[in-house]
Write a protein that holds these residues in place. Structure first.
Motif, PDB file in Angstrom:
ATOM      1  N   MET A   1      21.110   1.527  -2.856  1.00  0.00           N
ATOM      2  CA  MET A   1      22.102   0.945  -1.942  1.00  0.00           C
ATOM      3  C   MET A   1      22.124  -0.588  -2.110  1.00  0.00           C
ATOM      4  N   THR A   2      23.294  -1.141  -2.326  1.00  0.00           N
ATOM      5  CA  THR A   2      23.364  -2.589  -2.588  1.00  0.00           C
ATOM      6  C   THR A   2      23.187  -3.393  -1.290  1.00  0.00           C
ATOM      7  N   ALA A   3      22.871  -4.669  -1.460  1.00  0.00           N
ATOM      8  CA  ALA A   3      22.741  -5.538  -0.285  1.00  0.00           C
ATOM      9  C   ALA A   3      24.082  -5.637   0.454  1.00  0.00           C
ATOM     10  N   ASP A   4      25.179  -5.685  -0.293  1.00  0.00           N
ATOM     11  CA  ASP A   4      26.492  -5.744   0.359  1.00  0.00           C
ATOM     12  C   ASP A   4      26.710  -4.515   1.245  1.00  0.00           C
ATOM     13  N   SER A   5      26.346  -3.340   0.736  1.00  0.00           N
ATOM     14  CA  SER A   5      26.594  -2.144   1.557  1.00  0.00           C
ATOM     15  C   SER A   5      25.611  -2.065   2.725  1.00  0.00           C
ATOM     16  N   LEU A 234      14.925  -5.591   2.915  1.00  0.00           N
ATOM     17  CA  LEU A 234      15.462  -4.249   3.126  1.00  0.00           C
ATOM     18  C   LEU A 234      16.092  -3.723   1.834  1.00  0.00           C
ATOM     19  N   ALA A 235      16.821  -4.587   1.134  1.00  0.00           N
ATOM     20  CA  ALA A 235      17.468  -4.162  -0.118  1.00  0.00           C
ATOM     21  C   ALA A 235      16.405  -3.723  -1.132  1.00  0.00           C
ATOM     22  N   ALA A 236      15.310  -4.480  -1.224  1.00  0.00           N
ATOM     23  CA  ALA A 236      14.260  -4.119  -2.178  1.00  0.00           C
ATOM     24  C   ALA A 236      13.708  -2.725  -1.848  1.00  0.00           C
ATOM     25  N   ILE A 237      13.445  -2.481  -0.578  1.00  0.00           N
ATOM     26  CA  ILE A 237      12.911  -1.176  -0.162  1.00  0.00           C
ATOM     27  C   ILE A 237      13.890  -0.061  -0.512  1.00  0.00           C
ATOM     28  N   MET A 238      15.170  -0.296  -0.189  1.00  0.00           N
ATOM     29  CA  MET A 238      16.173   0.740  -0.422  1.00  0.00           C
ATOM     30  C   MET A 238      16.416   0.967  -1.920  1.00  0.00           C
ATOM     31  N   GLN A 239      16.030  -0.015  -2.734  1.00  0.00           N
ATOM     32  CA  GLN A 239      16.215   0.114  -4.183  1.00  0.00           C
ATOM     33  C   GLN A 239      14.912   0.506  -4.886  1.00  0.00           C
ATOM     34  N   GLY A 240      13.905   0.864  -4.061  1.00  0.00           N
ATOM     35  CA  GLY A 240      12.645   1.356  -4.631  1.00  0.00           C
ATOM     36  C   GLY A 240      11.816   0.283  -5.305  1.00  0.00           C
ATOM     37  N   LYS A 241      11.996  -0.983  -4.881  1.00  0.00           N
ATOM     38  CA  LYS A 241      11.234  -2.076  -5.495  1.00  0.00           C
ATOM     39  C   LYS A 241      10.256  -2.640  -4.477  1.00  0.00           C
TER      40      LYS A 241
END
Ligand code: GLY
Length: 259
Positions: A1-5, A234-241
């Motif tokens: 999921m992107t940061a924009d979304s 949050l973006a890192a978590i949602m992107q598995g990083k």
């Protein structure tokens, strides 16, 4: 999921809960001599916390922030930046602790489907009410609710003793657990440990005091809510990083520099 979304999802979630979506304030505040740069979403609402009626009682923002206190940590941790965006929801004398906690939990575990096993929370050591909401209403096991003091669970940190003056209060933080493999391996490793296994993602502040020149805490006319969640974390978590710099917001810049 992107940061924009993610940003869109967050603002949409709180819009559906009757929050007015307010533009990010300038990174250089116009009329706040207490800060050089805007360090949090709440700064543009200080007057509202003091009781000023702006015509709405609920707001949500994606605020551009710079924290001078963070600068020494940049490059040494996986989650501090020279600039970041803070997602926040605010109540000016409207809802208080229970709604703020229930909605934060709903957003993370239902909207974003983050597994509840990955989440821990901290509460201010004297705040039994918040402890009970997490334990009884949300159902967090007691071993995953840790009690911390003025430095970690009062906002601004240590405001009671060191200032700054202005709106402040106890807070409760939500942490993401990257798992034992990501940590120090010590027997006691929990969100109070700075090894990097636990990353704070969302701070819920119960803004109910005005700190004055003589260091007294005067109750505000209303009880308020001020929350802040780091979009890059949050973006890192949602992107598995596990490291913000490995996630989508930074990688194109890093790749361009390497090229
Ligand atoms: N104002 C809440 C925070 O910055 O964590």
């Amino acid at each position: 999921m992107t940061a924009d979304s993610l940003r869109e999802k967050f603002l949409g979630f709180f819009k559906a809960k009757k929050h007015k979506i307010v533009e990010s304030d300038s990174l250089v505040p116009k009329d706040d001599p207490t800060v050089l740069f805007t360090p949090a979403g709440m700064n543009q609402f200080k007057k509202e916390f003091m009781g000023f009626d702006c015509g709405f009682k609920r707001a949500a923002t994606a605020q551009r922030c710079l924290r001078t206190d963070d600068l020494d940590k940049v490059g040494k941790t996986s989650s501090h930046h020279t600039f970041f965006e803070m997602l926040g929801n605010f109540s000016f004398g409207d809802y208080f602790k229970e709604e703020a906690i229930v909605w934060a939990w709903e957003f993370l575990t239902k909207e974003l489907s983050i597994h509840q096993d990955k989440l821990w929370v901290s509460v201010y050591q004297e705040d039994e009410e918040t402890y009970k909401i997490w334990k009884d209403k949300i159902g967090i096991p007691e071993k995953k609710i840790i009690k911390l003091g003025d430095k970690d669970n009062f906002w601004p940190a240590e405001a009671k003793t060191k200032g700054p003056n202005g709106p402040c209060g106890p807070c409760s933080e939500i942490f993401y657990d990257f798992g034992p493999g990501a940590g120090c391996g010590e027997k006691i490793c929990d969100p109070s440990c700075s090894c990097g296994r636990f990353v704070e993602i969302w701070n819920l502040v119960f803004t109910q005091f005005n700190r004055k020149d003589d260091a007294s805490l005067e109750p505000l006319p209303n009880k308020n809510i001020d929350t802040g969640m780091g979009l890059e974390r949050l973006a890192a978590i949602m992107q598995g990083k596990q490291n913000n710099f490995e996630a989508e917001l930074f990688q194109p810049i890093i790749k361009e520099i390497i090229r």
